[in-house]
Design an enzyme around this catalytic site. Structure first.
Site, PDB file in Angstrom:
ATOM      1  N   ASP A   8       8.316  -1.355  -3.103  1.00 57.49           N
ATOM      2  CA  ASP A   8       6.943  -1.233  -2.655  1.00 57.49           C
ATOM      3  C   ASP A   8       6.983  -0.180  -1.542  1.00 57.49           C
ATOM      4  O   ASP A   8       8.049   0.121  -1.006  1.00 57.49           O
ATOM      5  CB  ASP A   8       6.472  -2.599  -2.117  1.00 57.49           C
ATOM      6  CG  ASP A   8       5.137  -2.484  -1.419  1.00 57.49           C
ATOM      7  OD1 ASP A   8       4.213  -1.921  -2.016  1.00 57.49           O
ATOM      8  OD2 ASP A   8       5.021  -2.953  -0.262  1.00 57.49           O
ATOM      9  N   ASP A  10       4.136   0.558   1.287  1.00 59.04           N
ATOM     10  CA  ASP A  10       3.571   0.170   2.590  1.00 59.04           C
ATOM     11  C   ASP A  10       4.261  -1.068   3.140  1.00 59.04           C
ATOM     12  O   ASP A  10       4.232  -2.127   2.516  1.00 59.04           O
ATOM     13  CB  ASP A  10       2.063  -0.123   2.448  1.00 59.04           C
ATOM     14  CG  ASP A  10       1.274   1.106   2.005  1.00 59.04           C
ATOM     15  OD1 ASP A  10       1.551   2.191   2.535  1.00 59.04           O
ATOM     16  OD2 ASP A  10       0.391   0.976   1.138  1.00 59.04           O
TER      17      ASP A  10
HETATM   18  C1  G1P Z   1      -4.484  -0.125  -1.100  1.00 51.14           C
HETATM   19  C2  G1P Z   1      -5.394  -1.042  -0.231  1.00 51.14           C
HETATM   20  C3  G1P Z   1      -4.663  -1.787   0.885  1.00 51.14           C
HETATM   21  C4  G1P Z   1      -3.360  -2.373   0.371  1.00 51.14           C
HETATM   22  C5  G1P Z   1      -2.497  -1.249  -0.197  1.00 51.14           C
HETATM   23  C6  G1P Z   1      -1.157  -1.779  -0.696  1.00 51.14           C
HETATM   24  O1  G1P Z   1      -4.279   1.127  -0.599  1.00 51.14           O
HETATM   25  O2  G1P Z   1      -6.449  -0.329   0.366  1.00 51.14           O
HETATM   26  O3  G1P Z   1      -5.477  -2.801   1.415  1.00 51.14           O
HETATM   27  O4  G1P Z   1      -2.660  -3.031   1.423  1.00 51.14           O
HETATM   28  O5  G1P Z   1      -3.172  -0.656  -1.278  1.00 51.14           O
HETATM   29  O6  G1P Z   1      -0.163  -0.821  -0.709  1.00 51.14           O
HETATM   30  P1  G1P Z   1      -5.079   2.500  -0.858  1.00 51.14           P
HETATM   31  O7  G1P Z   1      -5.134   2.821  -2.339  1.00 51.14           O
HETATM   32  O8  G1P Z   1      -6.421   2.300  -0.274  1.00 51.14           O
HETATM   33  O9  G1P Z   1      -4.202   3.457  -0.118  1.00 51.14           O
HETATM   34 MG    MG Z   2       3.519  -3.552   0.999  1.00 46.49          MG
END
Ligand code: G1P
Ligand code: MG
EC number: 5.4.2.6
Length: 214
Positions: A8, A10
């Site tokens: 993953d 983030d």
């Molecule tokens: C999205 C969501 C965010 C979530 C993330 C996971 O990201 O907005 O809440 O935690 O994926 O990686 P985004 O496509 O907005 O960057």
């Molecule tokens: Mg994550």
């Protein structure tokens, strides 16, 4: 036999979970309610629109589709502003060393994130070179806990799901890995990630031996 690792992004590879939280919190505050770090656990690994749904549920608010799209865009603009200044210093400790070790030992590496911003982060931090396959929010239709993102990762690595392990910091991500029939290492707190096969605090001093220990 394990032949590949799916990461993953983030909160596992880079310290961006805090920016998602800050941007969602800013939106909540602007809409007039509080949004805590505990609430934020529910948004991790979840798509942008689903994250907004959960946020609005917490604030007891409902809007029409058009307004929701505008709110999601607002949050994303703040988030993109936060990550635009990102560089290699925001790669989490030990991650680069671990990725290099995996490469040296012949493991394949994939990214499995539902974020649509994944590519710009990999570019800003110079991490793109480590990945044999990159699955992000632009390639999947279903966010975690659906297993699609990890199954696609295995497919692009030309591996069977059971030949891959997943590294995740989100409850939804742990469930997605399980549903993909993959072993999963939780990255973060044992209390929150209790359904993982193993939990580590981070990658500092973690070596490829962890794969054999699973
Ligand atoms: C999205 C969501 C965010 C979530 C993330 C996971 O990201 O907005 O809440 O935690 O994926 O990686 P985004 O496509 O907005 O960057
Ligand atoms: Mg994550």
């Amino acid at each position: 036999m394990i032949k590949g690792c799916i990461f993953d992004l983030d909160g596992v590879v880079v310290d961006t979970a805090k920016y998602h939280y800050l941007a969602w919190k800013r939106l909540a505050n602007e809409l007039g309610f509080e949004f805590t770090e505990k609430d934020n656990e529910r948004l991790k690994g979840v798509s942008r629109m689903k994250s907004l749904e959960i946020l609005l549920e917490i604030g007891n608010l409902s809007f029409d589709e058009e307004t929701k799209l505008k709110l999601a865009e607002k949050k994303n603009n703040w988030y993109v502003q936060y990550i635009s200044k990102m560089d290699e210093s925001e790669i989490l400790p030990g991650v680069k060393e671990f990725l290099s070790q995996l490469k040296e030992n012949g493991y394949k590496i994939a990214l499995g994130s539902v974020s649509k911003n994944a590519m710009i982060i990999l570019e800003n931090t110079n991490l793109k070179q480590y990945f044999d396959a990159i699955i992000d929010g632009n390639k999947v239709t279903k966010a975690k806990p659906d297993p699609e993102v990890f199954l696609k990762g295995a497919e692009e690595l030309n591996l069977k799901p059971e030949e891959c392990i997943v590294f995740e910091d989100a409850i939804a991500g742990i469930e997605a890995a399980r549903r993909a029939n993959m072993k999963v290492v939780g990255v973060g707190s044992k209390e929150i990630l209790k359904d993982a096969d193993m939990v580590i605090e981070g990658f500092k001093n973690v070596s490829v031996d962890i794969i054999k220990a699973l």
